[in-house]
Scaffold this motif. Structure first.
Motif, PDB file in Angstrom:
ATOM      1  N   GLY A  46     -14.775   3.417  -5.565  1.00 17.69           N
ATOM      2  CA  GLY A  46     -13.708   3.198  -6.513  1.00 17.69           C
ATOM      3  C   GLY A  46     -12.493   2.664  -5.777  1.00 17.69           C
ATOM      4  O   GLY A  46     -12.251   3.018  -4.620  1.00 17.69           O
ATOM      5  N   CYS A  47     -11.739   1.802  -6.453  1.00 12.61           N
ATOM      6  CA  CYS A  47     -10.529   1.269  -5.841  1.00 12.61           C
ATOM      7  C   CYS A  47      -9.627   0.693  -6.917  1.00 12.61           C
ATOM      8  O   CYS A  47     -10.072   0.391  -8.017  1.00 12.61           O
ATOM      9  N   TYR A  48      -8.354   0.606  -6.578  1.00 15.19           N
ATOM     10  CA  TYR A  48      -7.414  -0.134  -7.431  1.00 15.19           C
ATOM     11  C   TYR A  48      -6.140  -0.444  -6.677  1.00 15.19           C
ATOM     12  O   TYR A  48      -5.755   0.252  -5.748  1.00 15.19           O
ATOM     13  N   TRP A  49      -5.517  -1.548  -7.097  1.00 12.35           N
ATOM     14  CA  TRP A  49      -4.272  -2.032  -6.512  1.00 12.35           C
ATOM     15  C   TRP A  49      -3.134  -1.522  -7.367  1.00 12.35           C
ATOM     16  O   TRP A  49      -2.985  -1.915  -8.519  1.00 12.35           O
ATOM     17  N   GLY A  50      -2.336  -0.636  -6.806  1.00 17.07           N
ATOM     18  CA  GLY A  50      -1.155  -0.136  -7.489  1.00 17.07           C
ATOM     19  C   GLY A  50       0.068  -0.895  -6.998  1.00 17.07           C
ATOM     20  O   GLY A  50       0.202  -1.154  -5.804  1.00 17.07           O
ATOM     21  N   SER A  51       0.932  -1.257  -7.930  1.00 14.39           N
ATOM     22  CA  SER A  51       2.130  -2.004  -7.547  1.00 14.39           C
ATOM     23  C   SER A  51       3.362  -1.384  -8.217  1.00 14.39           C
ATOM     24  O   SER A  51       3.918  -1.946  -9.148  1.00 14.39           O
ATOM     25  N   PRO A  52       3.776  -0.215  -7.727  1.00 14.13           N
ATOM     26  CA  PRO A  52       4.954   0.420  -8.319  1.00 14.13           C
ATOM     27  C   PRO A  52       6.195  -0.441  -8.108  1.00 14.13           C
ATOM     28  O   PRO A  52       6.288  -1.195  -7.135  1.00 14.13           O
ATOM     29  N   ALA A  53       7.142  -0.307  -9.022  1.00 15.96           N
ATOM     30  CA  ALA A  53       8.373  -1.106  -8.953  1.00 15.96           C
ATOM     31  C   ALA A  53       9.114  -0.902  -7.634  1.00 15.96           C
ATOM     32  O   ALA A  53       9.818  -1.797  -7.168  1.00 15.96           O
ATOM     33  N   PHE A  54       8.939   0.250  -7.030  1.00 14.78           N
ATOM     34  CA  PHE A  54       9.651   0.542  -5.785  1.00 14.78           C
ATOM     35  C   PHE A  54       8.849   0.168  -4.535  1.00 14.78           C
ATOM     36  O   PHE A  54       9.269   0.474  -3.415  1.00 14.78           O
ATOM     37  N   ALA A  55       7.723  -0.532  -4.677  1.00 16.94           N
ATOM     38  CA  ALA A  55       6.895  -0.912  -3.519  1.00 16.94           C
ATOM     39  C   ALA A  55       7.690  -1.641  -2.428  1.00 16.94           C
ATOM     40  O   ALA A  55       7.485  -1.360  -1.243  1.00 16.94           O
ATOM     41  N   PRO A  56       8.613  -2.555  -2.780  1.00 13.23           N
ATOM     42  CA  PRO A  56       9.377  -3.217  -1.712  1.00 13.23           C
ATOM     43  C   PRO A  56      10.178  -2.240  -0.847  1.00 13.23           C
ATOM     44  O   PRO A  56      10.495  -2.533   0.301  1.00 13.23           O
ATOM     45  N   LYS A  57      10.489  -1.070  -1.382  1.00 11.49           N
ATOM     46  CA  LYS A  57      11.266  -0.085  -0.624  1.00 11.49           C
ATOM     47  C   LYS A  57      10.422   0.630   0.444  1.00 11.49           C
ATOM     48  O   LYS A  57      10.949   1.409   1.228  1.00 11.49           O
ATOM     49  N   LEU A  58       9.128   0.335   0.508  1.00 10.88           N
ATOM     50  CA  LEU A  58       8.274   0.883   1.570  1.00 10.88           C
ATOM     51  C   LEU A  58       8.490   0.170   2.906  1.00 10.88           C
ATOM     52  O   LEU A  58       7.930   0.560   3.914  1.00 10.88           O
ATOM     53  N   LYS A  59       9.308  -0.861   2.892  1.00  5.20           N
ATOM     54  CA  LYS A  59       9.528  -1.706   4.079  1.00  5.20           C
ATOM     55  C   LYS A  59       9.838  -0.887   5.340  1.00  5.20           C
ATOM     56  O   LYS A  59       9.226  -1.093   6.383  1.00  5.20           O
ATOM     57  N   ASP A  60      10.771   0.047   5.246  1.00  7.96           N
ATOM     58  CA  ASP A  60      11.131   0.845   6.428  1.00  7.96           C
ATOM     59  C   ASP A  60       9.991   1.768   6.840  1.00  7.96           C
ATOM     60  O   ASP A  60       9.666   1.861   8.028  1.00  7.96           O
ATOM     61  N   PHE A  61       9.396   2.445   5.874  1.00  5.74           N
ATOM     62  CA  PHE A  61       8.293   3.365   6.177  1.00  5.74           C
ATOM     63  C   PHE A  61       7.146   2.632   6.880  1.00  5.74           C
ATOM     64  O   PHE A  61       6.525   3.165   7.788  1.00  5.74           O
ATOM     65  N   LEU A  62       6.881   1.395   6.444  1.00  7.96           N
ATOM     66  CA  LEU A  62       5.775   0.606   7.004  1.00  7.96           C
ATOM     67  C   LEU A  62       6.180  -0.162   8.261  1.00  7.96           C
ATOM     68  O   LEU A  62       5.348  -0.831   8.866  1.00  7.96           O
ATOM     69  N   HIS A  63       7.450  -0.078   8.642  1.00  8.77           N
ATOM     70  CA  HIS A  63       7.968  -0.798   9.819  1.00  8.77           C
ATOM     71  C   HIS A  63       7.717  -2.303   9.702  1.00  8.77           C
ATOM     72  O   HIS A  63       7.280  -2.950  10.665  1.00  8.77           O
ATOM     73  N   LEU A  64       8.004  -2.852   8.521  1.00  5.72           N
ATOM     74  CA  LEU A  64       7.806  -4.282   8.304  1.00  5.72           C
ATOM     75  C   LEU A  64       8.933  -5.082   8.945  1.00  5.72           C
ATOM     76  O   LEU A  64      10.066  -4.616   9.042  1.00  5.72           O
ATOM     77  N   GLU A  65       8.588  -6.289   9.354  1.00  7.77           N
ATOM     78  CA  GLU A  65       9.560  -7.207   9.941  1.00  7.77           C
ATOM     79  C   GLU A  65      10.436  -7.796   8.825  1.00  7.77           C
ATOM     80  O   GLU A  65      10.129  -7.668   7.642  1.00  7.77           O
ATOM     81  N   GLU A  66      11.497  -8.480   9.220  1.00 10.14           N
ATOM     82  CA  GLU A  66      12.437  -9.075   8.253  1.00 10.14           C
ATOM     83  C   GLU A  66      11.724 -10.020   7.280  1.00 10.14           C
ATOM     84  O   GLU A  66      12.061 -10.074   6.107  1.00 10.14           O
TER      85      GLU A  66
END
Length: 171
Positions: free
Chosen positions: A137-157
């Protein structure tokens, strides 16, 4: 029609979103998760930018991601619209999933952004199809606040998060 085409058609038609509420606690072997991540990288991408940034969360890392998703939800909605049920469901989705994969895009500036977003979506489709073949089973969730995961995920600019992909065995 040859057997390969028949099999591919079957997998595409069988692909669906299965939500964590229906997942069992049966573990998925690490080799299967590695295979799912690998197959994602075979998505077409213009100028070979390979814009997908996928990270698998399992065990304690997955629990930390679940707690971060709850925190972000609580900070995203106004107090009068906060739902304890939604907050709890977010935590339950993380707990019930064997693996959660963060889905992020790295923008190269070599091609239009929409092309790199499309390439990442195709990578996710590859993951969906292989999960279907593995009967996961799988699914792609796209919560409105997903872009705010940037710091938690250590994403680059130049990187943005576009959601999370939940995986689990189901009945």
């Amino acid at each position: 029609m040859n057997t390969t085409a028949t099999l591919i058609k079957h997998i595409i038609k069988a692909r669906k979103s299965t939500f964590p509420a229906d997942y069992t606690s049966e573990p998925i072997p690490q080799e299967v998760i590695d295979d799912i991540l690998d197959i994602a990288t075979y998505a077409p991408n213009h100028k070979k930018t390979q814009p997908w940034r996928l990270k698998a969360f399992r065990g304690e890392e997955k629990a930390a991601l679940g707690a971060e998703l709850q925190r972000l939800y609580k900070g995203h909605v106004p107090a009068e619209k906060f739902s304890q049920e939604t907050f709890d469901t977010i935590g339950q989705k993380a707990a019930k999933s064997d693996t959660i994969i963060s889905i992020s895009v790295a923008f190269s500036q070599k091609v239009p952004q929409w092309e790199e977003i499309a390439a990442v979506a195709m990578a996710v489709q590859n993951m969906y199809l292989l999960c279907t073949a593995y009967e996961l089973g799988c699914y792609w969730g796209s919560p409105a606040f997903a872009p705010k995961l940037k710091d938690f995920l250590h994403l680059e600019e130049n990187e943005e998060n576009y959601g999370i992909f939940f995986i689990g065995n189901f009945q």
